[in-house]
Design a protein around this motif. Structure first.
Motif, PDB file in Angstrom:
ATOM      1  N   ASP A   1      34.511  30.761  65.764  1.00  0.00           N
ATOM      2  CA  ASP A   1      34.845  32.057  66.344  1.00  0.00           C
ATOM      3  C   ASP A   1      35.923  32.805  65.579  1.00  0.00           C
ATOM      4  O   ASP A   1      35.818  34.010  65.371  1.00  0.00           O
ATOM      5  N   GLU A   2      36.954  32.095  65.164  1.00  0.00           N
ATOM      6  CA  GLU A   2      38.121  32.753  64.585  1.00  0.00           C
ATOM      7  C   GLU A   2      38.296  32.500  63.094  1.00  0.00           C
ATOM      8  O   GLU A   2      39.164  33.119  62.479  1.00  0.00           O
TER       9      GLU A   2
ATOM     10  N   ARG B   1      37.065  27.214  67.438  1.00  0.00           N
ATOM     11  CA  ARG B   1      37.972  28.103  66.704  1.00  0.00           C
ATOM     12  C   ARG B   1      37.497  28.301  65.261  1.00  0.00           C
ATOM     13  O   ARG B   1      37.635  29.392  64.707  1.00  0.00           O
TER      14      ARG B   1
END
Length: 170
Positions: A64-65, A61
């Protein structure tokens, strides 16, 4: 070498090794699977759960985010062993597509995130990504040691075996 190619190899290896390890672990009786084997996260289950938390619920996360979840590294994210294995397999399958999306220049940058204790951090992007894959290798090694100590067979997980397997596959 394009850093994407290097990290794509590590992501393939992560997926290959995790799949092989989980196949071996599937044959382990529940009592041995949950037994304290002297690992940092105690049992095979605890160690696999930590891989889910660390690699997929936290680091993935972050990469990616750009989100930094606040979770304890020993938080039991998935108590059911079949669901845990499935979550790990799904998690390892997501790294290669993510790496393929990044431009080569991204690997020379930094990863800015917040630690699980809430402290802001900024680390070299490529080295931190290498840490994620190295971390997985470390804990898979712990599980193979536990399998051996508990009298169960364990798979060979060396990267060169994956590379040789890939060469044999048309």
């Amino acid at each position: 070498m394009d850093p994407r190619a290097h990290f794509a190899t590590l992501a393939r290896y992560n997926q290959w090794a995790t799949r092989r390890l989980l196949e071996a672990v599937a044959a382990v009786p529940e009592a041995d699977y949950r037994r304290d084997a002297g690992l940092f996260f105690k049992s095979i289950h605890g160690t696999l759960n930590h891989l889910l938390v660390g690699e997929h619920l936290i680091w993935f996360r972050r990469f990616d985010e750009g989100v930094s979840p606040r979770m304890a590294l020993d938080e039991e994210a998935q108590p059911d062993r079949a669901a845990l294995a499935q979550a790990l397999l799904e998690g390892v399958s997501r790294w290669q597509p993510l790496i393929a999306r990044w431009p080569a220049g991204r690997f020379g940058g930094t990863l800015d995130y917040t630690t699980t204790q809430g402290v802001a951090a900024s680390l070299p992007f490529a080295a931190t990504l290498a840490h994620v894959f190295n971390h997985g290798t470390h804990h898979r090694g712990q599980v193979t040691a536990a399998l051996t100590a508990l009298g169960h067979p364990c798979p060979v997980l060396d990267l060169v075996y994956m590379l040789q397997e890939e060469q044999r596959t048309p």
